[in-house]
Write an enzyme that holds these catalytic residues in place. Structure first.
Site, PDB file in Angstrom:
ATOM      1  N   LYS A 173      -1.134 -32.714  46.095  1.00 23.43           N
ATOM      2  CA  LYS A 173      -1.717 -32.018  47.241  1.00 23.43           C
ATOM      3  C   LYS A 173      -0.756 -30.988  47.810  1.00 23.43           C
ATOM      4  O   LYS A 173       0.422 -31.279  48.007  1.00 23.43           O
ATOM      5  CB  LYS A 173      -2.110 -33.020  48.341  1.00 23.43           C
ATOM      6  CG  LYS A 173      -2.700 -32.358  49.587  1.00 23.43           C
ATOM      7  CD  LYS A 173      -3.291 -33.380  50.554  1.00 23.43           C
ATOM      8  CE  LYS A 173      -2.234 -34.156  51.303  1.00 23.43           C
ATOM      9  NZ  LYS A 173      -2.829 -35.040  52.327  1.00 23.43           N
ATOM     10  N   GLN A 179       3.421 -38.528  62.926  1.00 19.21           N
ATOM     11  CA  GLN A 179       4.499 -37.722  63.526  1.00 19.21           C
ATOM     12  C   GLN A 179       5.719 -38.626  63.679  1.00 19.21           C
ATOM     13  O   GLN A 179       6.086 -39.053  64.767  1.00 19.21           O
ATOM     14  CB  GLN A 179       4.059 -37.158  64.873  1.00 19.21           C
ATOM     15  CG  GLN A 179       5.025 -36.147  65.470  1.00 19.21           C
ATOM     16  CD  GLN A 179       5.016 -34.783  64.784  1.00 19.21           C
ATOM     17  OE1 GLN A 179       4.013 -34.382  64.223  1.00 19.21           O
ATOM     18  NE2 GLN A 179       6.132 -34.086  64.816  1.00 19.21           N
ATOM     19  N   HIS A 237      -0.006 -45.674  58.454  1.00 23.95           N
ATOM     20  CA  HIS A 237       0.277 -44.445  57.708  1.00 23.95           C
ATOM     21  C   HIS A 237       1.778 -44.155  57.717  1.00 23.95           C
ATOM     22  O   HIS A 237       2.275 -43.345  58.510  1.00 23.95           O
ATOM     23  CB  HIS A 237      -0.488 -43.267  58.305  1.00 23.95           C
ATOM     24  CG  HIS A 237      -0.444 -42.035  57.457  1.00 23.95           C
ATOM     25  ND1 HIS A 237      -1.358 -41.786  56.463  1.00 23.95           N
ATOM     26  CD2 HIS A 237       0.413 -40.986  57.444  1.00 23.95           C
ATOM     27  CE1 HIS A 237      -1.066 -40.628  55.884  1.00 23.95           C
ATOM     28  NE2 HIS A 237       0.006 -40.124  56.461  1.00 23.95           N
ATOM     29  N   ASP A 265      -3.131 -37.902  46.745  1.00 25.68           N
ATOM     30  CA  ASP A 265      -1.794 -37.311  46.843  1.00 25.68           C
ATOM     31  C   ASP A 265      -0.760 -38.409  46.627  1.00 25.68           C
ATOM     32  O   ASP A 265      -1.097 -39.587  46.469  1.00 25.68           O
ATOM     33  CB  ASP A 265      -1.580 -36.612  48.200  1.00 25.68           C
ATOM     34  CG  ASP A 265      -1.871 -37.529  49.385  1.00 25.68           C
ATOM     35  OD1 ASP A 265      -1.681 -38.756  49.253  1.00 25.68           O
ATOM     36  OD2 ASP A 265      -2.295 -37.023  50.435  1.00 25.68           O
TER      37      ASP A 265
END
Length: 295
Positions: A193, A94, A127, A170
């Site tokens: 994806k 996020q 990430h 992806d």
């Protein structure tokens, strides 16, 4: 240098201290009957660099609060510097406001780390996708290490080099697939994806001719619910893949993720020890130790 560890990463911290040849300080953490935390150190870090190890997986809120308590207290007790080693860093996905009114969780966590005494952070395969460099949004220095080379080396004796391809499920996984493929000296490709929800995705193959008849090693940074990997395995099998292996840095394995990974016919699942699991056969500890030893 002294090594401290929160309740999520005591083994990681102990092994890290042994590799570095420095002292590991035991941290007592327990909860009162009302759920509040009690924390105490066996040794105060007067004038020392304190390395605080805490991976924040599965119950990230609990581990984050514990980390913040420890970080702030280490500074209060005289630590010259607090280096946070956060092998699995939470809330990184996020990183922007996708819809009006949303909390940008990553920004909040970064500010909390800064305010609670952490001077720099070392993490593993964070990430990041929209933010290429965490230093662009963080006021404290960040080092993002990778365990992907170690994953590649693990598979060297397991693959047939001339009959293997590495696949990213992806576009975001391209960076990790490339590293593993380079170590193995085999080709790689990336699937496409389309996200249908929090746990459901649709996967399409771009270069189908590269997959037919090959052993496939699917590589990603995180396996959370297993939906992306499940769809990727099914797609490469439909396109004629032979054996299929799966590897990731962080095996969260929420809900029934293990079943989703294996029921399509995966030969082996390999993960690192940033998150303890039965599949943590590759260690990120030497990678972190090597970096800290150079500081």
């Amino acid at each position: 240098m002294l090594i401290y560890a929160g309740s999520a990463s005591k083994y990681f911290g102990l092994k890290l201290a042994r590799l570095l040849g420095v002292e590991y300080v035991n941290t007592e953490t327990r909860k009162f009957p009302d759920g509040e935390l009690y924390i105490r150190f066996d040794k105060e870090p007067r004038g020392e660099t304190a390395v605080l190890v805490q991976s924040m997986y599965r119950t990230p809120n609990d581990y984050l609060i514990e980390y913040l308590f420890i970080s702030k207290t280490l500074k209060e007790l005289g630590a010259r510097e607090v280096i946070g080693v956060i092998p699995y860093f939470p809330y990184a996905r996020q990183d922007t406001r996708f819809k009006p009114g949303e909390v940008v969780s990553l920004s909040v966590v970064l500010e909390l780390l800064e305010k609670m005494g952490t001077d720099r952070v070392v993490t593993v395969d964070m990430h990041l996708h929209r933010v290429e460099d965490i230093g662009e949004i963080s006021k404290i220095p960040f080092t993002n290490l990778s365990v992907m080379e170690e994953i590649g080396r693990y598979f060297r004796d397991k693959i047939r080099k001339e009959k293997t391809i590495v696949v990213g499920p992806d576009e975001e996984a391209k960076q990790w697939a490339r590293i593993v493929a380079d170590v193995l000296q085999v080709p790689f490709t990336v699937l496409e994806k389309i996200r249908l929800g929090d746990t459901e995705v649709e996967i399409k193959a771009r270069e189908e001719e590269l997959i037919e008849g090959m052993d496939v090693l699917i590589v990603d940074d995180i396996i959370s619910t297993g939906g992306t990997i499940e769809a990727a395995v099914k797609r490469v099998k439909e396109r004629g893949a032979n054996r299929v292996f799966v590897a990731c840095a962080h095996a969260i394995l929420a809900a029934n993720a293990e079943y989703r990974v294996f029921h399509e016919g995966v030969e082996e699942l390999v993960a690192s020890d940033t998150i303890p699991s039965p599949y943590s056969v590759v260690s990120a500890i030497p990678v972190v130790a090597k970096y800290l030893s150079k500081m």
